[in-house]
Design an enzyme around this catalytic site. Structure first.
Site, PDB file in Angstrom:
ATOM      1  N   TYR A   1       0.818  -1.210   0.000  1.00  0.00           N
ATOM      2  CA  TYR A   1       0.000   0.000   0.000  1.00  0.00           C
ATOM      3  C   TYR A   1       0.858   1.269   0.000  1.00  0.00           C
ATOM      4  O   TYR A   1       0.662   2.149  -0.844  1.00  0.00           O
ATOM      5  CB  TYR A   1      -0.980  -0.029   1.179  1.00  0.00           C
TER       6      TYR A   1
ATOM      7  N   GLU B   1       2.015   6.291  -7.101  1.00  0.00           N
ATOM      8  CA  GLU B   1       0.938   7.094  -7.678  1.00  0.00           C
ATOM      9  C   GLU B   1       1.256   8.586  -7.568  1.00  0.00           C
ATOM     10  O   GLU B   1       1.117   9.337  -8.542  1.00  0.00           O
ATOM     11  CB  GLU B   1      -0.373   6.789  -6.956  1.00  0.00           C
TER      12      GLU B   1
END
Length: 229
Positions: free
Chosen positions: A150, A157
């Site tokens: 994560y 991102e």
């Protein structure tokens, strides 16, 4: 077996294969041609696999999957913003990379490894859950590997969004300036800034939630003591 259950089994199976293919292409291309060549190799299957997640919002809205509609929509939209809003519309982001330490670089390959592993595990979990018996190793992976994947995914991102932002400001794709008949305007770089600013409160909240779920489901974290979700 109901029609809805059969459909969901097929949906999850297709996406297990789709994300496994993206993951395999990422590894193969990284080794053979280098990280800058990865996006060109995985673009088409990535666009299909990630855009298909829109159906998860539909599933939640129709009640054939027990997922909150708003949360599902937020999670799917964040992925779509990265894929379509950054990688498709800002080509410089596709080859951007940032060396962290040792062999670790942040960029498209790190994003694909984080997303690919996560999605293969997640869809496998849903697939077996529909069948009524989730293998303990899959449960353990689902509630453990996110600890690393994560943060890696979110870092990738945000880095890619940063890498493509200057290009988006310069080209201003999808612009819809005022005045116009609808009396509204759209400026993608501004929308992106607001969108990714949501990661600041969103990341720690979701990460804490997942840690809580891990403790609830796995207890000590041992695969042998895992429970079905």
């Amino acid at each position: 077996m109901s029609l809805a259950k059969t459909y969901l089994l097929a949906y999850n199976a297709v996406l297990i294969v789709g994300w496994a293919y993206v993951l395999a292409l990422t590894a193969q291309t990284s080794l053979a041609s280098g990280p800058r060549a990865v996006y060109a190799a995985i673009e088409t299957p990535l666009l299909y696999a990630q855009t298909a997640a829109v159906l998860e919002v539909v599933h939640a809205a129709l009640g054939i999957a027990r997922s909150p509609v708003l949360v599902t929509a937020m999670q799917v939209s964040s992925r779509l913003m990265v894929v379509w809003g950054v990688l498709v519309l800002a080509p410089p982001a596709r080859v951007a990379s940032f060396h962290v330490a040792g062999p670790l670089e942040i960029g498209v390959p790190s994003l694909m490894f984080a997303w690919g592993i996560t999605e293969v595990i997640r869809y496998s979990f849903y697939f077996f859950k529909l069948l009524g018996d989730v293998p303990r190793v899959i449960t353990w992976c689902r509630y453990t590997l996110f600890i690393v994947l994560y943060p890696l995914g979110v870092s990738s991102e945000l880095f890619l969004a940063y890498s493509g932002f200057g290009y988006l400001v310069k080209t201003n794709p999808l612009a819809y300036p005022m005045p116009n008949a609808a009396n509204i305007s759209f400026h993608l770089p501004s929308v992106m800034l607001m969108f990714f600013a949501g990661y600041v409160p969103g990341f720690p909240m979701l990460y804490s939630y997942m840690l809580g779920q891990r403790k609830k489901v796995l207890g000590s974290g041992s695969p042998a003591k895992g429970k079905k979700d």
